[in-house]
Design an enzyme around this catalytic site. Structure first.
Site, short mmCIF file in Angstrom:
data_model
loop_
_atom_site.label_atom_id
_atom_site.label_comp_id
_atom_site.label_asym_id
_atom_site.label_seq_id
_atom_site.Cartn_x
_atom_site.Cartn_y
_atom_site.Cartn_z
N CYS A 124 0.72 -0.95 0.04
CA CYS A 124 0.10 0.09 0.08
C CYS A 124 0.86 1.22 -0.10
O CYS A 124 1.92 1.26 -0.67
CB CYS A 124 -1.08 -0.14 1.16
SG CYS A 124 -2.23 1.30 0.91
N ASP A 193 -3.36 1.34 10.19
CA ASP A 193 -4.46 2.01 10.42
C ASP A 193 -5.01 2.06 11.73
O ASP A 193 -5.62 2.88 12.34
CB ASP A 193 -5.71 1.79 9.39
CG ASP A 193 -5.55 2.09 8.17
OD1 ASP A 193 -4.65 1.84 7.15
OD2 ASP A 193 -6.23 3.29 7.68
C1 RUB Z 1 -4.11 3.35 3.69
C2 RUB Z 1 -3.10 2.27 4.48
C3 RUB Z 1 -1.74 2.52 5.08
C4 RUB Z 1 -2.06 3.07 6.47
C5 RUB Z 1 -0.77 3.78 7.17
O1 RUB Z 1 -5.35 2.69 3.11
O2 RUB Z 1 -3.36 0.89 4.66
O3 RUB Z 1 -0.77 1.44 5.09
O4 RUB Z 1 -3.14 4.12 6.42
O5 RUB Z 1 -0.58 5.14 6.26
P1 RUB Z 1 -6.18 3.77 2.39
P2 RUB Z 1 0.10 6.31 7.14
O6 RUB Z 1 -5.55 4.11 1.09
O7 RUB Z 1 -7.32 2.97 2.34
O8 RUB Z 1 -6.32 5.07 3.33
O9 RUB Z 1 1.46 5.67 7.87
O10 RUB Z 1 0.46 7.47 5.82
O11 RUB Z 1 -0.45 6.80 8.12
#
Ligand code: RUB
Length: 312
Positions: A124, A193
């Site tokens: 991701c 998340d």
């Molecule tokens: C984003 C996702 C990321 C986490 C952490 O999912 O799973 O790995 O949110 O991100 P989506 P960060 O694209 O559905 O929002 O480290 O930037 O907080």
């Protein structure tokens, strides 16, 4: 209220996405809204702010960073509108600032786990995970990254663009190639998340499959997560809700209309059990998943007894 609704819509449609970015956007939206209100009564001011907070919290259910950020901002006090507004703005600014610092600090801590010559797999698009990778690269370590596409929204394309910008050698793979390439991987770095009280990590769908493949091949898994991604409510036995998004993200819904016996499922996140996680890198240190309760209690300030007494 238009500015709040605008940010809420952007979070829902994922124009604003990623747990940390969502949290900062929501805190910023409350701050902006407080500056637009010309209420004379603090009671009315509080009601309007609280309505806005509820709208923002309802945008996406899984990222615990969102309610945690809103709670931090909503802790404002004041007997007059001016006092309340000033305190709210201070809290929002403080959250946004400390959240950015946390991502940097996680990078510094996490990058120590990366060795010269490592191949890192990521999934991701996580700013915390990228901070770890970026700081390892900045420290002069020769690293390669394998980034998954992350269907259906293909956030992996954002990751490869960011890593390319940093000059880091990166290969993009489809999600189903994770196990095939695991033999070449030295360490897995992903974001979160939400982190539950028992140390499970909720992250983009496919993370648990990746962690399982890593576990099978004895490859370490690092989760990069700010402390505001830890979920206090899981202490009370609540489960983190897994968002299921629209079918149209997976396939053209019209093509499905003639298929009476078919449904399409589109969960956005999954749960990786703590057994598959070696370390969670937070801004207050690299902890084992088993220490999650301590983060919730000592850093976020939630106490199980208080929660039980106050029926939170
Ligand atoms: C984003 C996702 C990321 C986490 C952490 O999912 O799973 O790995 O949110 O991100 P989506 P960060 O694209 O559905 O929002 O480290 O930037 O907080």
């Amino acid at each position: 209220m238009d500015s709040v609704l605008d940010i809420a819509k952007k979070i829902q449609t994922m124009e604003i996405r990623g747990a940390g970015t969502i949290a900062r956007a929501a805190a910023g939206a409350l701050k902006d809204y407080s500056q637009q209100l010309d209420e004379k009564s603090v009671k009315k001011f509080n009601t309007k702010i609280s309505n806005a907070a509820n709208i923002l919290v309802a945008t996406r259910p899984t990222a615990v960073s969102l309610p945690n950020a809103i709670r931090m901002v909503m802790g404002y006090t004041g007997d007059t509108v001016d006092e309340a507004r000033t305190d709210l703005i201070r809290r929002a600014d403080q959250f946004i600032e400390s959240s950015k610092e946390a991502t940097e600090r996680i990078g510094a801590i996490g990058s120590r786990r990366i060795r010269d010559g490592d191949t890192i797999m990521t999934h991701c698009n996580s700013q915390a995970a990228i901070s770890v990778i970026a700081q390892a690269h900045k420290a002069g370590k020769n690293i390669n990254v394998i980034a998954t596409e992350s269907r259906p929204r293909r956030q992996g394309l954002l990751t490869i663009a960011q890593l390319n910008e940093l000059g880091i050698n990166t290969s993009l793979i489809v999600d189903s190639a994770v196990r095939y390439y695991m033999k070449d991987v030295d360490i897995v770095v992903v974001g979160a998340d939400a982190v539950t009280a028992n140390g499970s990590v909720i992250n983009k769908i496919g993370t648990s499959q990746l962690a399982m493949a890593a576990h099978e091949s004895r490859t370490n898994v690092i989760v990069a997560a700010e402390t505001y991604k830890f979920s206090p409510r899981t202490l009370m036995g609540e489960m983190v809700e897994i968002e299921e998004r629209d079918v149209s993200e997976v396939m053209d819904s019209e093509k499905l209309s003639g298929m009476l016996h078919v449904s399409v499922r589109n969960p956005a996140f999954d749960v990786t059990p703590s057994d598959y996680i070696d370390v969670i890198c937070t801004e207050v240190g690299a902890i084992s998943p088993e220490m999650s309760y301590i983060i919730i209690r000592d850093i976020l300030g939630w106490d199980l007894q208080d929660m039980l007494d106050n029926e939170i």
